[in-house]
Write an enzyme that holds these catalytic residues in place. Structure first.
Site, PDB file in Angstrom:
ATOM      1  N   HIS A  40     -10.714  64.692  66.767  1.00  0.00           N
ATOM      2  CA  HIS A  40     -11.709  64.812  65.694  1.00  0.00           C
ATOM      3  C   HIS A  40     -11.001  65.089  64.373  1.00  0.00           C
ATOM      4  O   HIS A  40      -9.812  65.423  64.350  1.00  0.00           O
ATOM      5  CB  HIS A  40     -12.658  65.972  66.010  1.00  0.00           C
ATOM      6  N   HIS A 117      -6.389  65.624  58.663  1.00  0.00           N
ATOM      7  CA  HIS A 117      -5.467  65.285  59.747  1.00  0.00           C
ATOM      8  C   HIS A 117      -6.198  65.354  61.076  1.00  0.00           C
ATOM      9  O   HIS A 117      -7.198  66.068  61.203  1.00  0.00           O
ATOM     10  CB  HIS A 117      -4.275  66.246  59.758  1.00  0.00           C
TER      11      HIS A 117
END
Ligand code: ATP
Ligand code: MG
Length: 167
Positions: A40, A117
């Site tokens: 995610h 990220h």
């Protein structure tokens, strides 16, 4: 409960990320690899929250239109290795809107600068090799409130609610 707000990833994105994880594993890298279903992109980390409802209310205030994100490059924070995203003003704006909605309702969250990220490996061994990610992109059409629980065999993330993009 431990909460965070995130973008859930498409199958295409997950496939590309798992491919990269496998390649790293084949090159001898060891560590805690993020499970495919857990991959995610975090927009805001809240940590311990007594009640999810105010957070769901805040999320409902966030208005955005669908936009594209694409994988680009890999990097690390110490022994945490991640896949990066192509620079996106729409993504930055969305993170800002989410954080603003939380701040408006005085919901505490980690105010560290947003640094997009996708975590691939924690406690990774060795040094990050030069590795090409398989190209992948997706349309962001929702943002999710996630609960994070420590399971017997790793983290378990559960979606508590989501806000959909306006078309
Ligand atoms: P573990 O902490 O056991 O390694 P995890 O990091 O997957 O597991 P959480 O710590 O609950 O689980 O974190 C959920 C998400 O929030 C992850 O994307 C994580 O990187 C992010 N996150 C956690 N702590 C912070 C923080 N202090 N600031 C920003 N993001 C965070
Ligand atoms: Mg963590």
């Amino acid at each position: 409960m431990r909460l965070f707000i995130a973008i859930r990833l498409s199958d295409e994105m997950r496939d590309a990320l798992v491919h990269a994880q496998n390649e790293l594993y084949d090159r001898g890298v060891r560590g805690r690899f993020t499970a495919e279903e857990n991959l995610h992109l975090t927009l805001a980390f809240l940590g311990e929250v007594p009640d999810a409802q105010p957070v769901l209310d805040a999320l409902a205030d966030v208005s955005f239109t669908p936009f594209e994100i694409a994988l680009e490059g890999m990097g690390c924070f110490g022994d945490l290795w991640w896949a990066g995203l192509k620079e996106s003003e729409a993504l930055e704006l969305l993170a800002r809107k989410v954080r603003h909605a939380l701040a408006e309702r005085e919901i505490p969250f980690d105010r560290k600068r947003f640094s997009p990220h996708i975590t691939l490996i924690r406690n990774a061994s060795g040094k990050l090799p030069g590795l090409q990610l398989r190209p992948a992109s997706m349309t962001v059409s929702a943002v999710s409130l996630m609960r994070s629980d420590r399971g017997k065999h790793g983290m378990i993330y559960t979606e508590l609610g989501a806000v959909e993009a306006r078309r």
